[in-house]
Write an enzyme that holds these catalytic residues in place. Structure first.
Site, PDB file in Angstrom:
ATOM      1  N   LYS A 198       0.849  -1.207   0.000  1.00  0.00           N
ATOM      2  CA  LYS A 198       0.000   0.000   0.000  1.00  0.00           C
ATOM      3  C   LYS A 198       0.877   1.247   0.000  1.00  0.00           C
ATOM      4  CE  LYS A 198      -3.838  -1.879   2.782  1.00  0.00           C
ATOM      5  NZ  LYS A 198      -4.955  -1.698   1.847  1.00  0.00           N
ATOM      6  N   ARG A 231     -10.186 -11.633   2.487  1.00  0.00           N
ATOM      7  CA  ARG A 231     -11.088 -12.675   1.980  1.00  0.00           C
ATOM      8  C   ARG A 231     -10.438 -14.054   2.046  1.00  0.00           C
ATOM      9  NH1 ARG A 231     -11.481  -9.391  -3.524  1.00  0.00           N
ATOM     10  NH2 ARG A 231     -11.054  -7.772  -2.000  1.00  0.00           N
TER      11      ARG A 231
END
Ligand code: BES
Ligand code: ZN
Ligand code: ZN
Length: 501
Positions: free
Chosen positions: A280, A354
């Site tokens: 990120k 996820r």
């Protein structure tokens, strides 16, 4: 802060501050009018001058000159009487505490409405006044070494009822319940607020284990070798890049009927999400210490259920790991084999939530659950779609989603449903594996849920995306700037509603 309900002659009741509520419009309650008279009309002057209209969360402070026993009177706006709700009462309670935080007041008494034209009961009022007041008091300053920077804590809050009113026992019962719920929310807020060098997967496990002993639920922590035995390839794939050991935390609170199937809460426990190899950008990366907010909510929900002694069976599963780009880190292009046997092509290592949730959803099957609710700071796309105003809701069962929406309205933790149509599921088809872990630019919250859906096949399931609601960068009446503890009150209310069905 200690909370209790008292029946008193309000004008002659000694307190550092008397909190009173005022709806918009000309007339106040009998009590407010009595106080106004005793203070020589200062309250009505504030209204007549136009300074105080009674709008929700508006405040005005008055200092008595010995004409009533209270040192101060804090008038809080409640908005329009016709539009009043329990959450507005929670907000007004929080606003009052916020205004008194920096004052030299240690014992407070509140007369905020304990019932309004039968819209809610004294018990409900007691609960939300306690929740709003205690949650507004939340402060995370344990890493500040200079004491004077900490506000002086408020010691007592009395919920005062006038002598002629009924329902003191209910008010007290509600207040104690609200205090327990607020305490559980604070546990979640503490875990979320801690920096990632403190709140590691081991820390989450240790706090959960500590509270389990106190409250009488079972805490089991699966280690890396257990995950290997269970073939949790998706969770292990994410954990590979960090030297901090992953933990799979299992909390079991079985105080319901033997034959009652358990509810399972699955909470995302990424204690720091750097994005991994798909790293990120630096600005704002520090906020990714909050990527275990779902896990914190799951732990806190079990704490609340045990503390309230809810007669039900409840399990919390928290897959906990860091997502770092260490030399052993999983890489774009890697294919992971999940515990279910399904394979996942990793196209972005930042879509890690996820993956760890997928294995936890498979683990949940062993409980033959009544329903599974997962809660996760899963997608930036949810922040774009709903901002911080609502948690995203998706799932495979209409009834379950409806009940969650209802609990959202009841608690002020609002949910907004997004569709999970088959056509979205096309977006995560992979050329080389059973699915891929990203679905392209469009509908990011839905494609993330579409991946989870492939693992939640054996039970009723709902997914809560709290990426936008877990952290409040501005602050709200009963949620000071920072960790919100999103989902705890919602899930507790959902469970209670299911009990009374
Ligand atoms: N933890 C983030 C999601 C997130 C974003 C939480 C902002 C709180 C605030 C998640 O693991 C993530 O990085 N998701 C990616 C997915 C993308 C790579 C498909 C995202 O949302 O950008
Ligand atoms: Zn990520
Ligand atoms: Zn994440």
């Amino acid at each position: 802060m200690e909370i209790r309900a008292l029946r008193k002659d309000v004008l002659n009741h000694k307190t550092d501050c008397l909190i009173i509520g005022r709806f918009e419009g000309r007339e106040g309650t009998e009590l407010v009018e009595d106080i106004n008279k005793a203070l020589g009309g200062v309250l009505s002057n504030a209204i007549k001058s136009g300074d105080f209209k009674g709008e929700l969360n508006q405040i005005a402070m008055f200092y008595s000159a010995g004409n009533i026993s209270a040192k101060r009177v804090l008038m809080v706006g409640l908005g329009k009487k016709k539009e009043f709700t329990l959450d507005k009462l929670r907000q007004a309670s929080g606003t009052a505490m916020g205004a008194l935080k920096q004052k030299r007041a240690s014992s407070l008494s509140t007369t905020l409405p304990q019932s309004v034209n039968g819209i809610f009961s004294c018990e409900e009022a007691g609960q939300v006044i306690a929740e709003g007041s205690l949650l507004a008091q939340y402060d995370f300053s344990e890493h500040k070494t200079k004491k004077k920077e900490k506000p002086k804590p408020i010691k007592t809050l009395n919920l005062v009822m006038a002598l002629r009113q009924k329902g003191i026992k209910e008010l007290e019962k509600g207040a104690q319940k609200g205090a327990r719920i607020a305490e559980a929310v604070s546990v979640a807020r503490n875990l979320i607020s801690q920096p990632a060098n403190v709140a590691t997967p081991s820390h989450l496990a240790a706090i959960a284990a500590e509270r389990s002993k106190e409250l009488g639920f079972k805490a089991t922590v699966l280690e890396k070798k257990d995950m290997e035995k269970l073939k949790m390839g998706a969770l292990l794939g994410v954990a590979q890049g960090s030297s901090e050991p992953p933990k799979f935390i299992v909390l079991e609170y079985f105080k319901g009927k033997k034959e009652a199937k358990p509810f399972v809460i699955v909470g995302k426990g990424v204690t720091f999400d750097s994005g991994g190899i798909s790293i990120k950008p630096s600005p704002g990366m520090e906020e990714m210490k909050t990527d275990m907010s779902g896990g914190a909510a799951a732990i806190a929900t079990v704490i609340a259920a045990a503390s309230l002694k809810l007669p039900l069976n409840l399990v919390a599963l928290i897959p906990a790991t860091e997502n770092l780009p260490g030399s052993k880190a999983y890489k774009p292009g890697d294919i992971l084999t999940s515990m279910s046997g399904q394979t996942i092509e990793v196209l972005n290592t930042d879509a890690e939530g996820r993956l760890i949730m997928a294995d936890a959803l498979t683990y949940a099957e062993r409980y033959e659950p009544e329903a599974v609710i997962d809660i996760a700071t899963l997608t930036g796309a949810c922040v774009v779609a709903l901002g911080s105003h609502a948690t995203g809701l998706l799932g495979n069962n209409e009834g379950l989603k409806k009940q969650l929406l209802k609990a959202g309205e009841e608690t002020g933790e609002r949910l907004w449903e997004l569709p999970l149509w088959d056509s979205y599921k096309e977006q995560i088809k992979s050329d080389v594996a059973d699915m891929k872990n990203i679905g392209g630019k469009e509908a990011g919250t839905i494609t993330a849920a579409a991946l989870l859906d492939k693992f939640a096949t054996k039970y009723h399931w709902a997914h809560l995306d709290i990426a936008g609601t877990a952290w409040d960068s501005k602050g709200a009446p009963y949620s000071p700037k920072g960790a919100v503890g999103a989902g705890v009150r919602l899930l507790v209310r959902f469970l209670e509603d299911r009990l009374s069905d």
